[in-house]
Design an enzyme around this catalytic site. Structure first.
Site, mmCIF file in Angstrom:
data_model
loop_
_atom_site.group_PDB
_atom_site.id
_atom_site.type_symbol
_atom_site.label_atom_id
_atom_site.label_comp_id
_atom_site.label_asym_id
_atom_site.label_seq_id
_atom_site.Cartn_x
_atom_site.Cartn_y
_atom_site.Cartn_z
ATOM 1 N N LYS A 234 9.387 -2.290 -3.589
ATOM 2 C CA LYS A 234 8.181 -1.524 -3.209
ATOM 3 C C LYS A 234 8.340 -0.046 -3.538
ATOM 4 O O LYS A 234 7.485 0.544 -4.194
ATOM 5 C CB LYS A 234 7.936 -1.713 -1.713
ATOM 6 C CG LYS A 234 7.023 -0.703 -1.068
ATOM 7 C CD LYS A 234 6.942 -0.953 0.423
ATOM 8 C CE LYS A 234 6.411 0.207 1.212
ATOM 9 N NZ LYS A 234 7.340 1.342 1.337
ATOM 10 N N ASN A 235 9.418 0.558 -3.080
ATOM 11 C CA ASN A 235 9.525 2.012 -3.218
ATOM 12 C C ASN A 235 9.778 2.454 -4.660
ATOM 13 O O ASN A 235 9.529 3.617 -4.994
ATOM 14 C CB ASN A 235 10.595 2.565 -2.267
ATOM 15 C CG ASN A 235 10.147 2.477 -0.819
ATOM 16 O OD1 ASN A 235 8.963 2.257 -0.548
ATOM 17 N ND2 ASN A 235 11.084 2.626 0.101
ATOM 18 N N CYS B 34 3.655 5.026 7.121
ATOM 19 C CA CYS B 34 4.143 4.707 8.460
ATOM 20 C C CYS B 34 4.493 5.988 9.191
ATOM 21 O O CYS B 34 4.992 6.941 8.602
ATOM 22 C CB CYS B 34 5.374 3.820 8.372
ATOM 23 S SG CYS B 34 4.990 2.149 7.845
ATOM 24 N N ARG C 262 6.840 14.089 9.135
ATOM 25 C CA ARG C 262 7.111 13.712 7.738
ATOM 26 C C ARG C 262 6.632 14.838 6.823
ATOM 27 O O ARG C 262 5.600 14.746 6.174
ATOM 28 C CB ARG C 262 6.430 12.379 7.396
ATOM 29 C CG ARG C 262 6.982 11.221 8.204
ATOM 30 C CD ARG C 262 6.540 9.886 7.692
ATOM 31 N NE ARG C 262 7.239 9.485 6.482
ATOM 32 C CZ ARG C 262 7.149 8.285 5.929
ATOM 33 N NH1 ARG C 262 6.400 7.376 6.463
ATOM 34 N NH2 ARG C 262 7.813 8.005 4.832
ATOM 35 N N ASP D 131 15.526 2.084 6.653
ATOM 36 C CA ASP D 131 14.496 1.043 6.605
ATOM 37 C C ASP D 131 15.023 -0.331 7.037
ATOM 38 O O ASP D 131 14.256 -1.291 7.113
ATOM 39 C CB ASP D 131 13.880 0.955 5.193
ATOM 40 C CG ASP D 131 12.976 2.143 4.894
ATOM 41 O OD1 ASP D 131 12.757 2.979 5.792
ATOM 42 O OD2 ASP D 131 12.487 2.246 3.750
ATOM 43 N N ARG E 129 2.101 -4.615 3.962
ATOM 44 C CA ARG E 129 2.226 -3.452 3.067
ATOM 45 C C ARG E 129 3.477 -3.576 2.209
ATOM 46 O O ARG E 129 3.555 -2.986 1.125
ATOM 47 C CB ARG E 129 2.337 -2.160 3.883
ATOM 48 C CG ARG E 129 1.042 -1.704 4.498
ATOM 49 C CD ARG E 129 1.211 -0.365 5.166
ATOM 50 N NE ARG E 129 1.970 0.511 4.295
ATOM 51 C CZ ARG E 129 2.629 1.598 4.677
ATOM 52 N NH1 ARG E 129 2.617 1.953 5.932
ATOM 53 N NH2 ARG E 129 3.288 2.326 3.815
HETATM 54 C C1 UD1 Z 1 11.157 7.123 1.518
HETATM 55 C C2 UD1 Z 1 10.700 5.709 1.769
HETATM 56 C C3 UD1 Z 1 10.879 5.339 3.245
HETATM 57 C C4 UD1 Z 1 12.305 5.613 3.698
HETATM 58 C C5 UD1 Z 1 12.739 7.027 3.327
HETATM 59 C C6 UD1 Z 1 14.216 7.286 3.600
HETATM 60 C C7 UD1 Z 1 8.948 5.525 0.102
HETATM 61 C C8 UD1 Z 1 7.500 5.363 -0.176
HETATM 62 N N1 UD1 Z 1 9.305 5.593 1.395
HETATM 63 O O1 UD1 Z 1 10.295 7.964 2.291
HETATM 64 O O2 UD1 Z 1 10.571 3.966 3.403
HETATM 65 O O3 UD1 Z 1 12.399 5.462 5.098
HETATM 66 O O4 UD1 Z 1 12.517 7.259 1.928
HETATM 67 O O5 UD1 Z 1 15.008 6.385 2.899
HETATM 68 O O6 UD1 Z 1 9.762 5.538 -0.801
HETATM 69 N N2 UD1 Z 1 12.005 15.669 4.562
HETATM 70 C C9 UD1 Z 1 11.794 17.018 4.723
HETATM 71 N N3 UD1 Z 1 11.020 17.660 3.791
HETATM 72 C C10 UD1 Z 1 10.475 17.017 2.735
HETATM 73 C C11 UD1 Z 1 10.705 15.638 2.576
HETATM 74 C C12 UD1 Z 1 11.468 14.987 3.510
HETATM 75 O O7 UD1 Z 1 12.273 17.621 5.664
HETATM 76 O O8 UD1 Z 1 9.783 17.667 1.942
HETATM 77 C C13 UD1 Z 1 12.839 14.941 5.543
HETATM 78 C C14 UD1 Z 1 12.050 13.876 6.293
HETATM 79 O O9 UD1 Z 1 11.393 14.405 7.423
HETATM 80 C C15 UD1 Z 1 13.154 12.900 6.676
HETATM 81 C C16 UD1 Z 1 14.139 12.999 5.503
HETATM 82 O O10 UD1 Z 1 13.836 14.218 4.840
HETATM 83 O O11 UD1 Z 1 13.793 13.328 7.838
HETATM 84 C C17 UD1 Z 1 14.058 11.877 4.503
HETATM 85 O O12 UD1 Z 1 12.748 11.778 3.994
HETATM 86 P P1 UD1 Z 1 12.444 11.227 2.529
HETATM 87 O O13 UD1 Z 1 13.710 10.714 1.919
HETATM 88 O O14 UD1 Z 1 11.676 12.246 1.795
HETATM 89 O O15 UD1 Z 1 11.499 9.989 2.843
HETATM 90 P P2 UD1 Z 1 10.264 9.515 2.002
HETATM 91 O O16 UD1 Z 1 10.512 9.753 0.551
HETATM 92 O O17 UD1 Z 1 8.994 10.016 2.584
#
Ligand code: UD1
Length: 438
Positions: free
Chosen positions: A28-29, A124, A129, A313, A405
Site C-alpha cells: 500500500k505505502n 488515520c 501528523r 504499523d 483501506r
Molecule cells: C507513513 C505511513 C504510516 C506509518 C508511518 C511511519 C504512508 C501513507 N503512511 O506515514 O502508515 O505509520 O509512515 O512508518 O506511507 N513528522 C514530523 N514532521 C513531518 C513529517 C512527520 O514531525 O513533516 C513526524 C510524525 O509526526 C511522526 C514521525 O515523524 O511522529 C513519522 O512520520 P512519517 O514517517 O512522516 O509518517 P507518514 O509518512 O505520514
C-alpha cells in the site's frame, strides 16, 4: 427507512486454527507514492502488483481528476498516462481528506510543473501528523509555500538541488523531497532519510523512469536532477505490513500458514518478536511459514522504531498477541504520539492493558472474549480482526471501511486458511442484519 444507515461489519467466531497459504498483495505505502510519482514523466507507465484497496482507488481518482488517464489492463496492472495532466488544478479536500498520502501530489506536481496546490491530507488519526519536514524540504529546493484555508500551495521558478537534513525520520517527507528533487538542477542530498522498503521501492521506480537516485535504504539519499523522465514498467514490492498481520494472526490463532510473495528481509523485525514469543518462523526465498501450537505466547518487550526497527504499523496487531501472553509485556511507541486508542476496544474483550504516555503494559490473560468492537483506524482494525480470531465466542467489528483501506480481500484470504469470518450488512438504527453476508 427514515434515519437508517447501512454499514458493513465483520462477524468473527474465534477459536479456529489457521492452515494453508496466503498470498500477499502489493505494498500500500509504496503504491500510494509510486502512482502519483508517475505524474513526473509525461508519458505512460505500467505499474504491476497494484493492491486492490480503497486507498489506491482514491489515489487513482485523484490522478484522473487532475487529467491523467488510467486503466487496469489486468486485475493488478495499472496503466497511467500522465501526458495531459493540468498544471493549475487544486486537488480538493473531499479527495485528499480520504488519505494521508495525497501529500505526494505536492512533490510530484512541483517536480513536474514548478507549482502544486493540494488540500491538506487526511488519513488515520494517531496524534499530531505535521508536514513541516515536507515543507522545509521543498523550501530548501527553492519553492515558496503558502497556505490558504486547507489548501497548501508550492511554487518555484526553478528548483535547485540542496542539502536537506530531516529533523526527524519521516517516510513521507523523505519520499516527497525525492519527488520534488528528481528534475531539479544539480544534486540534492537528503540526510537522516527514512529507510523503509517503500522508500527504496519509490527510488527504484524513479530510476526506472530515468532518474538518478542513489542510497535509498540508507540514511543518506543522493538525487542528481535529470532533465526529463520516460514511461516504464514497474512491479511494486509485496506489502510488509499485510504480511506481518497474517504472521501475527497465525501465531496468535495457532496452526501453520505459508505467507507467499513476501521479501523475508523486510519482515525480520516482526519474525524476531514472533520467535521470542515462542512461535516458529521459517524463511524461504519469497515466502515465510508460521507454525504455532496456539498455546499462550511468551511475554515480550516491543519498541516501535523507523525501519529496520519494529514497524509502528504492526504495533496494535502485536498487542493482541501479547494480550494473551504468559506474563507481562511492554510496548513502547516511539513514532506516533497517540497510537493506543484501540486499547479501549481490546479491554472490552477482556484484555488487561494500561497505557502510560507512549508505553503500554500488557498483563497477559488466559483468553479474550468476543465482543462488539470498532476499528479506530486501519491497523487498529486489523488488530480487532486478530483479536476476534483468537477470542472465545463472537466478535463483531465495526468501521470496517478503515480495514479495507489497506487489506485486499481480507475476508477471502482469512476464510481460505480456515477462519470463521464474514462480512455482513447492518442497519445501524436497529442493529439488525438486513442483507446477510455479502
Ligand atoms: C507513513 C505511513 C504510516 C506509518 C508511518 C511511519 C504512508 C501513507 N503512511 O506515514 O502508515 O505509520 O509512515 O512508518 O506511507 N513528522 C514530523 N514532521 C513531518 C513529517 C512527520 O514531525 O513533516 C513526524 C510524525 O509526526 C511522526 C514521525 O515523524 O511522529 C513519522 O512520520 P512519517 O514517517 O512522516 O509518517 P507518514 O509518512 O505520514
Amino acid at each position: 427507512m427514515k434515519g437508517c444507515r447501512i454499514v458493513e461489519k465483520f462477524v468473527i467466531h474465534g477459536g479456529k486454527q489457521l492452515h494453508g497459504e496466503v498470498n500477499i498483495s502489493g505494498a500500500k505505502n509504496a503504491a500510494l507514492a509510486i502512482i502519483p510519482a508517475a505524474v513526473l514523466c509525461e508519458d505512460t507507465c505500467r505499474i504491476e502488483n497494484i493492491p486492490n484497496i480503497s486507498d489506491v482507488k482514491t489515489m487513482i481518482s485523484i490522478l484522473e481528476y487532475i487529467g491523467a488517464r488510467t486503466r487496469f489492463i489486468k486485475r493488478d496492472v495499472l496503466e497511467i498516462d500522465t501526458k495531459n495532466i493540468k498544471a493549475m488544478v487544486t486537488v480538493p479536500d473531499d479527495m485528499t481528506q480520504k488519505l494521508r498520502a495525497s501529500y505526494y501530489l505536492l512533490g510530484a506536481m512541483l517536480g513536474r510543473f514548478g507549482c502544486a496546490s493540494v488540500a491538506m491530507p487526511g488519513g488515520c488519526f494517531f496524534g499530531v501528523r505535521p508536514i513541516d519536514q515536507h515543507v522545509r524540504g521543498f523550501e530548501l529546493l527553492g519553492a515558496d509555500i503558502t497556505t490558504k484555508g486547507a489548501v497548501i500551495s508550492a511554487s518555484a521558478a526553478h528548483l535547485i538541488g540542496a542539502s536537506v537534513y530531516m529533523d526527524n525520520v519521516s517516510v513521507g517527507a523523505t519520499m516527497n523531497v525525492m519527488l520534488a528533487a528528481v528534475k531539479a538542477s544539480g544534486l540534492t542530498v537528503i540526510e537522516n532519510a527514512a529507510k523503509e522498503p517503500h522508500v527504496v521501492d519509490l527510488a527504484n521506480f524513479l530510476n526506472s523512469m530515468g532518474a538518478d537516485v542513489r542510497g535509498a535504504g540508507t540514511d543518506v539519499i543522493k538525487i542528481r536532477g535529470v532533465r526529463s523522465l520516460h514511461g516504464c514498467t514497474y512491479s511494486i514490492i509485496p506489502d510488509q505490513i499485510e504480511a506481518g498481520t497474517y504472521m501475527v494472526a497465525a501465531g496468535a490463532a495457532g496452526g501453520s500458514i505459508t505467507i507467499k510473495n513476501v521479501i523475508p528481509k523486510h519482515l525480520e523485525s516482526i519474525s524476531v518478536k514472533l520467535i521470542e514469543s515462542g512461535i516458529e518462523v521459517m524463511e524461504y526465498d519469497d515466502s515465510i511459514t508460521i507454525i504455532s501450537d496456539g498455546k499462550r505466547p511468551n511475554k515480550c518487550i516491543v519498541k516501535t522504531m523507523p525501519h529496520p526497527g519494529f514497524p509502528t504499523d504492526m504495533q496494535p496487531q502485536m498487542a493482541v498477541l501479547l494480550s494473551v501472553a504468559n506474563g507481562t509485556s511492554y510496548i513502547s511507541e516511539s513514532v506516533w504520539d497517540n497510537r493506543f486508542m484501540y486499547v479501549e476496544q481490546l479491554r472490552r474483550m477482556g484484555a488487561k492493558i494500561q497505557v502510560d504516555g507512549k508505553t503500554a503494559t500488557i498483563e497477559g490473560m488466559e483468553y479474550l472474549v468476543g465482543a462488539p468492537v470498532k476499528a479506530d483506524d486501519l491497523r487498529a482494525g486489523a488488530a480487532m480482526v486478530i483479536a476476534g480470531l483468537i477470542a472465545k465466542g463472537e466478535t463483531v467489528v465495526d468501521n470496517v471501511h478503515y480495514i479495507e483501506r489497506g487489506y485486499e480481500n481480507i475476508i477471502e484470504k482469512l476464510i481460505a486458511v480456515g477462519a470463521d469470518i464474514e462480512r455482513v450488512t447492518v442497519l445501524t438504527d436497529e442493529d439488525r442484519i438486513v442483507a446477510g453476508a455479502v
